[in-house]
Design an enzyme around this catalytic site. Structure first.
Site, short mmCIF file in Angstrom:
data_model
loop_
_atom_site.label_atom_id
_atom_site.label_comp_id
_atom_site.label_asym_id
_atom_site.label_seq_id
_atom_site.Cartn_x
_atom_site.Cartn_y
_atom_site.Cartn_z
N HIS A 137 3.36 6.80 -11.62
CA HIS A 137 4.06 7.25 -10.59
C HIS A 137 3.33 7.46 -9.20
O HIS A 137 2.32 7.24 -9.19
CB HIS A 137 4.60 8.77 -10.98
CG HIS A 137 3.52 9.79 -11.09
ND1 HIS A 137 2.68 9.93 -12.21
CD2 HIS A 137 2.95 10.65 -9.97
CE1 HIS A 137 1.85 10.85 -11.71
NE2 HIS A 137 1.71 11.23 -10.66
N THR B 289 2.95 10.07 -6.40
CA THR B 289 3.34 11.40 -5.88
C THR B 289 3.83 11.46 -4.50
O THR B 289 2.73 10.64 -3.67
CB THR B 289 2.11 12.27 -6.25
OG1 THR B 289 1.49 12.02 -7.82
CG2 THR B 289 2.24 13.80 -5.82
N HIS C 17 0.43 5.68 -3.26
CA HIS C 17 -0.18 4.91 -4.20
C HIS C 17 0.17 5.28 -5.74
O HIS C 17 1.02 6.56 -5.70
CB HIS C 17 -1.68 5.12 -4.23
CG HIS C 17 -2.03 6.58 -4.48
ND1 HIS C 17 -2.20 7.66 -3.71
CD2 HIS C 17 -2.49 7.17 -6.08
CE1 HIS C 17 -2.21 8.90 -4.18
NE2 HIS C 17 -2.47 8.54 -5.61
N THR D 233 -1.73 5.81 -9.23
CA THR D 233 -3.06 5.85 -9.86
C THR D 233 -2.92 5.31 -11.17
O THR D 233 -2.07 5.54 -12.08
CB THR D 233 -3.45 7.44 -10.30
OG1 THR D 233 -3.49 8.31 -9.07
CG2 THR D 233 -4.50 7.62 -10.99
#
Ligand code: 2AM
Length: 213
Positions: free
Chosen positions: A69, A71, A148, A150
């Site tokens: 995902h 965030t 971004h 992760t």
């Protein structure tokens, strides 16, 4: 806290469609595998190992963390500063549950994290908190710079670090272009920081939603 505070999630974000998650994981594994074999990477191995002669297996070095995902806002169930205001933002309410197309434009690796940079569209920026880039120690970076996904963290590293690593790379004036790879151009930014700008961004469907642990 009050019931209202309780109802805020751990975080809001875009959640990648599960079939695409595998594709993104594969691409990142391929990249790590290739990076591992490059002479330029071996030359700077000490950044990862602390010892010049020690080997590193990047695929083992990073641990994956849950569903992929991006965030938008870490709310910590209402305890994070600005969480309530974010949840009440009309764009957040209106677009909650909607489908988006995210563009993953680069992959980056540091001794702490591996992640994918997300290039946000104008509409996606409506969901981006105004102060997300504040954490950068450099001159202010454009809104959305920190966006971004992760992909993995080294042992003992919190996912929060991935966005900070990306901001750090983006704040550096220019890296050293190492080589043109099949996936794109690879640049070294010193201290074990690598960025692969993808020739073809990875477009992935993603749902704007929230996560409760
Ligand atoms: P990430 O967005 O870099 O992956 C749950 O911990 C999620 O919230 C993770 O995805 C994590 O990092 C993100 N997160 C945790 N703490 C954060 C913080 N203080 N600021 C921004 N994002 C955070």
């Amino acid at each position: 806290g009050s019931l209202e505070e309780m109802s805020l999630p751990l975080y809001f974000g875009w959640f990648l469609l599960s079939s695409i998650q595998d594709k993104v994981r594969c691409t990142s594994m391929d990249f790590l595998k290739t990076l591992d074999t490059l002479e330029a990477f071996k030359k700077h191995l000490i950044d990862f190992t602390g010892k010049a002669e020690k080997e590193v297996d990047l695929e083992q070095y990073f641990q994956a963390k849950g569903t992929l995902h991006c965030t938008t806002m870490f709310c910590n169930y209402g305890k994070a500063e600005g969480a309530k205001e974010y949840a009440q933002n009309p764009a957040v309410k209106d677009l909650y549950g909607s489908a988006f197309e995210l563009s993953l434009s680069a992959l980056f690796v540091t001794p702490r994290t591996v992640g994918a940079r997300v290039s946000l569209s104008e509409e996606q920026l409506l969901l981006w908190p105004a102060d997300a880039e504040k954490a950068a120690e450099s001159a202010p970076l454009p809104l959305g710079s920190r966006a971004h996904v992760t992909l993995g963290c080294a042992e003992g590293v919190e996912p929060l670090q991935t966005g900070l690593d990306l901001l750090e790379i983006l704040a550096l004036p220019n890296g050293e272009l190492i080589e043109e790879m099949e996936l794109g151009s690879l640049t070294y930014y010193g201290e074990g920081r690598w960025l692969l700008a993808l020739r073809e961004p990875i477009c992935t469907p993603a749902c704007f939603s929230s996560f409760y642990d």
